[in-house]
Design an enzyme around this catalytic site. Structure first.
Site, short mmCIF file in Angstrom:
data_model
loop_
_atom_site.label_atom_id
_atom_site.label_comp_id
_atom_site.label_asym_id
_atom_site.label_seq_id
_atom_site.Cartn_x
_atom_site.Cartn_y
_atom_site.Cartn_z
N LYS A 111 0.82 -1.21 0.00
CA LYS A 111 0.00 0.00 0.00
C LYS A 111 0.85 1.26 0.00
O LYS A 111 0.54 2.22 -0.68
CB LYS A 111 -0.94 0.02 1.21
CG LYS A 111 -2.14 -0.88 1.03
CD LYS A 111 -3.23 -0.59 2.05
CE LYS A 111 -4.43 -1.48 1.81
NZ LYS A 111 -5.43 -1.37 2.87
N LYS A 194 -9.71 -10.95 -12.72
CA LYS A 194 -10.95 -10.87 -11.92
C LYS A 194 -11.64 -9.53 -12.13
O LYS A 194 -10.97 -8.52 -12.31
CB LYS A 194 -10.60 -11.02 -10.43
CG LYS A 194 -10.65 -12.46 -9.96
CD LYS A 194 -10.04 -12.65 -8.61
CE LYS A 194 -10.87 -12.13 -7.46
NZ LYS A 194 -10.33 -12.54 -6.15
N LYS A 197 -13.06 -3.00 -9.84
CA LYS A 197 -13.39 -1.63 -10.19
C LYS A 197 -12.13 -0.87 -10.62
O LYS A 197 -12.15 -0.11 -11.57
CB LYS A 197 -14.02 -0.95 -8.98
CG LYS A 197 -14.92 0.19 -9.34
CD LYS A 197 -15.62 0.72 -8.11
CE LYS A 197 -14.70 0.71 -6.91
NZ LYS A 197 -14.96 1.69 -5.90
N1 TRP Z 1 -8.50 -5.60 6.09
C1 TRP Z 1 -9.67 -6.10 5.44
C2 TRP Z 1 -9.64 -5.71 3.96
O1 TRP Z 1 -8.92 -4.82 3.58
C3 TRP Z 1 -10.93 -5.56 6.05
C4 TRP Z 1 -11.08 -5.94 7.48
C5 TRP Z 1 -10.97 -5.12 8.55
C6 TRP Z 1 -11.36 -7.24 7.98
N2 TRP Z 1 -11.23 -5.80 9.69
C7 TRP Z 1 -11.46 -7.10 9.39
C8 TRP Z 1 -11.59 -8.48 7.39
C9 TRP Z 1 -11.74 -8.18 10.20
C10 TRP Z 1 -11.85 -9.56 8.20
C11 TRP Z 1 -11.94 -9.41 9.60
O2 TRP Z 1 -10.36 -6.31 3.19
#
Ligand code: TRP
Length: 328
Positions: A111, A194, A197
Site C-alpha cells: 500500500k 478478476k 473496479k
Molecule cells: N483488512 C480487510 C480488507 O482490507 C478488512 C477488514 C478489517 C477485515 N477488519 C477485518 C476483514 C476483520 C476480516 C476481519 O479487506
C-alpha cells in the site's frame, strides 16, 4: 454455535464480482453460523482525506447488504465506528504487537509503495492492530478471508496468544478459514483478470446498481474470441467461459450446463445480460427503498451496533481487567 466475523471496507460501489464471489455467501451463511458483519469505516480512514465520503459509502454499502438479503434478525450487521470498543481495544492491540511485526506486513509495503508521493498515515502502519481488535472483540472462531488477508489473521492470532500469555487466558484465538467458494467473476473486457473496479476500464465491470440498459450494453460488448463455439474452457476460451460462469451463477447451474444449446456468442451475451438484470432487479428495488428511507437504515444499523456492543463491551472489559487497569 460457531461465531464467524467478516468485515468489509466501505470503498465505494459494489460490483457483480463482490456479490457473486463473496456477499451472496454471507446471505446463505447467516443461517448456519452466528455471523457478525462489520462495515469497517475506521479502516477506510487510513486513506481518507475528503469530508463526507466515508459516511456516504458506508450507508450505501449497508443498504446493499440488507438489500441482498442479510437479515438483521439473524446476522449482526454493524458499522465499526458505531461500536467504540473497536478503537478502545485497538490501542491495547497496538501495545501487544511489535513494531517489527507490523513492519513485516506485506500489505503495508504494497500500500505504501502505491502511495508514492502521497500522504502515508501512521494508521496504514497500525491497521493490523485495529483489525485484530475487530476480530478478537467478538470471540470469533472463524474469519473467512482470501489470501490477501491471511497474514492479518495470522498476526491477530499472534497478538491474542501473546496477550493471553502475558495477562492470562482472555482472548479467543481465531482461525482463518477459506470462504465458501463463490462464483468466479471475470472482467468482461479483460477476461483473464478478476472483475475489479480499479483495474477495469469500466466497461468490463458490472456495478450492482447499473441500470438494465447499462448492464446489457456491457454484456453485449463483452470480449470473446474469433471462433464461434460455445464451450466452457477457461484456458482456451476465457471470454466465453467468463460469460458462462456468470450465467451459471445467475441461474443456479454449472457453467457446463449453462453452455448447452448455445451456438452463437450473441445470444449467450444477451441471455447472460438478461439473467443478471433479472437477478439484480429485486435487489435494486429493495436498495432504492432502503436508501430513500434513511431512518429505517439507521434503525437497522442501530440494532446491529447494539448487538455488536453487547458482545464487544464484555470482551473489552475482560481485557482491561486481565491487564489490571484501575476500574472506573
Ligand atoms: N483488512 C480487510 C480488507 O482490507 C478488512 C477488514 C478489517 C477485515 N477488519 C477485518 C476483514 C476483520 C476480516 C476481519 O479487506
Amino acid at each position: 454455535m460457531t461465531r464467524v466475523l467478516s468485515c468489509v471496507q466501505p470503498t465505494g460501489d459494489v460490483h457483480l464480482g463482490n456479490y457473486l464471489g463473496a456477499f451472496r455467501n454471507w446471505v446463505s451463511g447467516q443461517h448456519e453460523k452466528d455471523v457478525f458483519h462489520g462495515i469497517v469505516d475506521l479502516h477506510a480512514l487510513t486513506v481518507t482525506e475528503v469530508p463526507g465520503v466515508v459516511g456516504a459509502t458506508t450507508i450505501d454499502l449497508a443498504a446493499i447488504l440488507f438489500a441482498i438479503g442479510l437479515d438483521p434478525d439473524v446476522a449482526t450487521v454493524f458499522v465499526q465506528s458505531h461500536v467504540p470498543e473497536h478503537s478502545q481495544l485497538s490501542w491495547v492491540m497496538e501495545c501487544t504487537v511489535s513494531y517489527g511485526e507490523l513492519s513485516r506486513m506485506t500489505q503495508f509495503k504494497d500500500k505504501t509503495a502505491k502511495r508514492e508521493n502521497k500522504f502515508i498515515s501512521a494508521g496504514l502502519f497500525t491497521y493490523p492492530a485495529l483489525q485484530a481488535a475487530d476480530i478478537l472483540l467478538y470471540d470469533a472462531n472463524e474469519v473467512p478471508v482470501g489470501d490477501d488477508q491471511r497474514q492479518h489473521v495470522e498476526i491477530t492470532r499472534d497478538i491474542a496468544i501473546r496477550f493471553n500469555h502475558r495477562f492470562g487466558e482472555t482472548l479467543v484465538v481465531p482461525e482463518a478459514v477459506i470462504p465458501a467458494a463463490g462464483a468466479r467473476v471475470m472482467d468482461l473486457q479483460n477476461p483473464t483478470s478478476k472483475m475489479s473496479k480499479s483495474d477495469s476500464t469500466g466497461a468490463g465491470c458490472v456495478m450492482m446498481l447499473d441500470d438494465p440498459a447499462a448492464i446489457m450494453k456491457k454484456f453485449k460488448r463483452a470480449v470473446t474470441d474469433s471462433e464461434s463455439e460455445v464451450r466452457y474452457d477457461v484456458e482456451a476460451k476465457p471470454g466465453v467461459s467468463g460469460l458462462l460462469d456468470i450465467l451459471a451463477a445467475a441461474t443456479g447451474q454449472s457453467p457446463q450446463e449453462a453452455a448447452e444449446g448455445y451456438t452463437q456468442y450473441g445470444s449467450l451475451k444477451v441471455d447472460t445480460g438478461e439473467a443478471v438484470v433479472a437477478m439484480l432487479e429485486p435487489i435494486q428495488t429493495r436498495y432504492r427503498e432502503l436508501i430513500d428511507d434513511k431512518a429505517e437504515l439507521a434503525r437497522l444499523l442501530a440494532v446491529g451496533a447494539e448487538r455488536a456492543r453487547t458482545v464487544a463491551s464484555v470482551t473489552l472489559q475482560r481485557a482491561y481487567d486481565a491487564i489490571g487497569l484501575l476500574p472506573a
